[in-house]
Design an enzyme around this catalytic site. Structure first.
Site, PDB file in Angstrom:
ATOM      1  N   GLU A  98       0.828  -1.202   0.000  1.00 30.94           N
ATOM      2  CA  GLU A  98       0.000   0.000   0.000  1.00 30.94           C
ATOM      3  C   GLU A  98       0.862   1.251   0.000  1.00 30.94           C
ATOM      4  OE1 GLU A  98      -4.343   0.692   0.181  1.00 30.94           O
ATOM      5  OE2 GLU A  98      -2.483   1.380  -0.679  1.00 30.94           O
ATOM      6  N   ASP A  99       0.254   2.360  -0.395  1.00 39.26           N
ATOM      7  CA  ASP A  99       0.977   3.632  -0.329  1.00 39.26           C
ATOM      8  C   ASP A  99       0.765   4.287   1.030  1.00 39.26           C
ATOM      9  OD1 ASP A  99      -1.388   5.649  -2.282  1.00 39.26           O
ATOM     10  OD2 ASP A  99      -1.700   4.013  -0.865  1.00 39.26           O
ATOM     11  N   ASP A 102      -4.572   5.203   6.326  1.00 40.46           N
ATOM     12  CA  ASP A 102      -5.092   6.407   6.994  1.00 40.46           C
ATOM     13  C   ASP A 102      -6.174   5.974   7.992  1.00 40.46           C
ATOM     14  OD1 ASP A 102      -5.721   9.747   5.710  1.00 40.46           O
ATOM     15  OD2 ASP A 102      -6.215   8.885   7.666  1.00 40.46           O
ATOM     16  N   PHE A 151      -3.160  16.013   4.653  1.00 44.14           N
ATOM     17  CA  PHE A 151      -3.382  15.334   3.383  1.00 44.14           C
ATOM     18  C   PHE A 151      -2.104  15.411   2.562  1.00 44.14           C
ATOM     19  CE2 PHE A 151      -6.336  13.116   0.855  1.00 44.14           C
ATOM     20  CZ  PHE A 151      -5.968  13.327  -0.452  1.00 44.14           C
ATOM     21  N   ARG A 164       0.095  12.415  -8.561  1.00 37.80           N
ATOM     22  CA  ARG A 164       0.680  11.080  -8.416  1.00 37.80           C
ATOM     23  C   ARG A 164       2.122  11.032  -8.957  1.00 37.80           C
ATOM     24  NH1 ARG A 164      -3.541   7.506  -7.094  1.00 37.80           N
ATOM     25  NH2 ARG A 164      -5.568   7.968  -8.013  1.00 37.80           N
TER      26      ARG A 164
END
Ligand SMILES: O=P(O)(O)OC[C@H]1O[C@H](OP(=O)(O)OP(=O)(O)O)[C@H](O)[C@@H]1O
Ligand SMILES: [Mg+2]
Length: 180
Positions: A98-99, A102, A151, A164
């Site tokens: 995963e990146d 959260d 964020f 991205r």
């Protein structure tokens, strides 16, 4: 694009160094196990390609598309499975890449799905962990960096599909998304 970033959190070099470190640890973890590596689209694409090149072991690669943020900065609470895996995961040692974790909703959805499909084992490697965002109790086995409750974008992570392609991870200026 760089003008939209409040501050860089992790540079391209720092990301490459942590991918190398985690890749070496995963090489040891999966020696002789032929893991199925699952890239969680879209955000984990860049990290997945970097980290598997540091894994000196046989492996299979597959992709799943889960989405819950759309064009927002907060989770919709609803995880959408928009592209399922190709591989049969029964009995496999699975490594999820995963990146970011959260709220944890995406990862919980995926781990529960894999367990329902009778995997032999599942471990999770995430580039970023945002513990302040957690709403469900789940954690990764391998973590690159912690991020504050902001964020972040870049290196695969997006806001409304943008950013991205930034080579680093940075905090997006709130003015970018508060204008909406
Ligand atoms: O822990 P959570 O609160 O669930 O957030 C983490 C997930 O949110 C983002 O995906 P997104 O839904 O933005 O899709 P994308 O990867 O295609 O950008 C990110 O790539 C993670 O998969
Ligand atoms: Mg994602």
């Amino acid at each position: 694009m760089n003008n939209d970033i409040e501050r860089v959190l992790y540079s391209r070099d720092q990301i490459q160094q942590v991918a190398q470190k985690l890749g070496q640890e995963l090489t040891t973890e999966y020696a002789g196990k032929n893991p199925l590596v699952i890239c969680v689209l879209k955000g984990a694409v860049l990290f997945t390609t970097d980290i598997i090149r540091e894994m000196d072991t046989y492996l299979d690669l597959d992709f799943i598309n889960l989405s819950s943020y759309g064009n927002e900065t907060i989770s919709s609470g609803e995880v959408q499975l928009t592209k399922d895996l190709d591989a049969d995961v029964t009995g496999r040692d699975v490594l999820v890449i995963e990146d970011i974790i959260d709220t944890g909703r995406t990862l919980k959805f995926l781990v529960d799905l894999l367990k329902r499909r009778d995997v032999n084992s599942v471990k999770v490697c995430t580039l970023l962990d945002k513990p302040a965002g957690r709403l469900v109790d789940i954690k990764a086995d391998y973590i690159g960096f912690e991020v504050p409750n902001e964020f972040v974008v870049g290196y695969g992570l997006d806001y409304a599909e943008r950013y991205r392609n930034l080579p680093y991870v940075g905090i997006l200026k709130p003015a970018i998304y508060e204008h909406k």
